[in-house]
Design an enzyme around this catalytic site. Structure first.
Site, PDB file in Angstrom:
ATOM      1  CD1 TRP A  97      -2.022  -2.199   2.004  1.00 14.31           C
ATOM      2  CD2 TRP A  97      -2.947  -1.375   0.139  1.00 14.31           C
ATOM      3  NE1 TRP A  97      -3.027  -3.045   1.611  1.00 14.31           N
ATOM      4  CE2 TRP A  97      -3.609  -2.567   0.479  1.00 14.31           C
ATOM      5  CE3 TRP A  97      -3.360  -0.675  -0.999  1.00 14.31           C
ATOM      6  CZ2 TRP A  97      -4.656  -3.087  -0.282  1.00 14.31           C
ATOM      7  CZ3 TRP A  97      -4.404  -1.184  -1.758  1.00 14.31           C
ATOM      8  CH2 TRP A  97      -5.037  -2.374  -1.395  1.00 14.31           C
ATOM      9  CG  ASP A 134      -3.109   3.804   4.398  1.00 15.28           C
ATOM     10  OD1 ASP A 134      -4.172   3.603   5.016  1.00 15.28           O
ATOM     11  OD2 ASP A 134      -2.776   3.156   3.380  1.00 15.28           O
ATOM     12  CE  LYS A 150      -8.210  -3.446   4.397  1.00 18.93           C
ATOM     13  NZ  LYS A 150      -7.564  -2.554   3.458  1.00 18.93           N
TER      14      LYS A 150
HETATM   15  C1  LIG Z   1      -6.986  -2.057   2.369  1.00 18.42           C
HETATM   16  C2  LIG Z   1      -5.958  -0.998   2.435  1.00 18.42           C
HETATM   17  C3  LIG Z   1      -5.895   0.044   1.505  1.00 18.42           C
HETATM   18  C4  LIG Z   1      -6.834   0.136   0.312  1.00 18.42           C
HETATM   19  O1  LIG Z   1      -8.046   0.600   0.694  1.00 18.42           O
HETATM   20  P1  LIG Z   1      -9.200   0.895  -0.391  1.00 18.42           P
HETATM   21  O2  LIG Z   1     -10.265   1.491   0.475  1.00 18.42           O
HETATM   22  O3  LIG Z   1      -9.575  -0.412  -0.998  1.00 18.42           O
HETATM   23  O4  LIG Z   1      -8.681   1.833  -1.389  1.00 18.42           O
HETATM   24  C5  LIG Z   1      -4.939   1.012   1.673  1.00 18.42           C
HETATM   25  N1  LIG Z   1      -4.057   0.961   2.686  1.00 18.42           N
HETATM   26  C6  LIG Z   1      -4.073  -0.042   3.586  1.00 18.42           C
HETATM   27  C7  LIG Z   1      -3.074  -0.052   4.689  1.00 18.42           C
HETATM   28  C8  LIG Z   1      -5.016  -1.051   3.484  1.00 18.42           C
HETATM   29  O5  LIG Z   1      -5.049  -2.048   4.380  1.00 18.42           O
END
Ligand SMILES: *Cc1c(COP(=O)(O)O)cnc(C)c1O
Length: 359
Positions: free
Chosen positions: A103, A171, A195
């Site tokens: 990511w 993030d 999540k």
């Molecule tokens: C799942 C995830 C993403 C992607 O998220 P989307 O909402 O599908 O764009 C980005 N960063 C991390 C750390 C993730 O676990």
């Protein structure tokens, strides 16, 4: 109704049964309005109350200071990968990125479309199995970006990295609200909801007001943070159902004692599984000890065929979603806030039996 199984999915992931039950009640009529939660106008009194409660619980749980905005955006965490540099990384300027997984790499690729990226630290040399400690930050970074939990590789920053730059961006998609957060250390925190916070389709963004004010005005309206901050996330139709569920999740976290209490529960849950892995003669964790994630526990047997056997037997035994990401292989048990402790106990018992059968 079909029995619910233990769902170890990395995302979209398990949600608390209490939350799903409350949502079910309100699908046909939100309270006594006679209109279902998904059918209410976002401008109406009933939904505005839902929105206001979600924002207020979010602020309360994370003790978010007044000079931060709480925004509900769309396009997933992946849209923040470009929206951030589009707003805050002018051409010729530099942002620092810590590259601790796939990511983070995707975030770097988007930032490079706008300005310079300095990779201040990386763990790619050992397939992202650790959190780098010796990082070299640039003197003039406009922001520093990191990924607090690496969903695919099962690693997590134990503490907030100590950076010189004033604007730390994180993030937090896969560990937001899984432990206490000191929001004042950040310029921007963002997380796709699917999540730890709710269904896919809504992204939580917590952003400091001076950044909102400083953003450019010559980019598309929907891509300016200002637009969403000035309009309480209702410049256009927001993801109303996602905001509703997120509010229920916040209420659920509060009832469990808040972020500190939930953090302890998460440490206990992951701790049990790591302790078993450390004593197992068959299974091994893939992340370095001090970099282990409390959210995604990655492990292997060291034999791809045996891993495949384990996964297929686990599915037959009622454990869903244990297959690891292809870039790590093996298994991954995602233990987000809503994942129950008895599911961890059941998995450990199942792994012990599998191990015993291997002799
Ligand atoms: C799942 C995830 C993403 C992607 O998220 P989307 O909402 O599908 O764009 C980005 N960063 C991390 C750390 C993730 O676990």
């Amino acid at each position: 109704m079909t029995k619910r199984v233990y769902n170890f999915s990395a995302g979209p992931a398990v949600l608390p049964v209490e939350v799903l039950e409350e949502a079910r009640e309100n699908l046909l009529s939100l309270g006594d309005t006679g209109v279902g939660i998904m059918e209410h106008s976002h401008r109406g009194k009933a939904f505005v109350a839902v929105y206001e409660e979600a924002v207020s619980l979010c602020r309360e749980l994370a003790a978010i200071p007044d000079n931060y905005h709480v925004l509900f955006l769309q396009g997933g965490a992946s849209s923040q990968f470009f929206m951030l540099p589009m707003n805050f990384l002018p051409k010729e300027s530099t942002a620092d990125y810590l590259v601790t997984g796939s990511w983070a790499k995707k975030a770097v690729a988007e930032a490079q479309r706008f300005g310079n990226v300095h990779v201040a630290g990386s763990s790619q040399d050992r397939n992202f199995c650790y959190i780098p400690s010796d990082c070299s930050y640039s003197d003039d970074a406009v922001y520093t970006h990191y990924t607090s939990n690496n969903t695919i590789f099962g690693t997590q920053f134990a503490t907030v990295p100590d950076v010189a730059c004033e604007t730390l961006v994180c993030d937090m998609s896969s560990d937001i609200f899984s432990r206490p957060i000191d929001v004042s250390k950040y310029g921007v925190i963002y997380a796709g909801a699917q999540k730890n916070l709710g269904p896919s389709g809504v992204t939580l963004v917590i952003i400091r007001d001076d950044l909102v004010q400083q953003g450019p005005t010559d980019i598309p309206t929907m891509l300016q943070y200002r637009t969403h901050a000035d309009n309480d996330s209702m410049f256009n139709t927001p993801p109303t159902f996602g905001i509703y569920i997120m509010g229920l999740i916040f209420k659920w976290i509060k009832a469990r004692g808040g972020l500190a209490a939930v953090g302890e529960q998460n440490r206990d849950k992951a701790g049990k599984l790591y302790e078993y892995l450390d004593h197992s003669r068959l299974f091994n964790g893939t992340a370095d000890l001090e970099s282990r994630s409390q959210m995604n526990v990655t492990f292997v047997t060291g034999d791809a065929d045996l891993d495949a056997q384990f996964i297929s037997q686990s599915e037959a035994a009622g454990f869903s979603g244990l297959k690891g990401h292809r870039s790590v292989g093996g298994m991954r048990a995602s233990l987000y806030n809503a994942f129950p402790t008895d599911g961890v106990d059941a998995l450990i018992e199942f792994m012990k039996r599998f191990e015993a059968e291997q002799g």
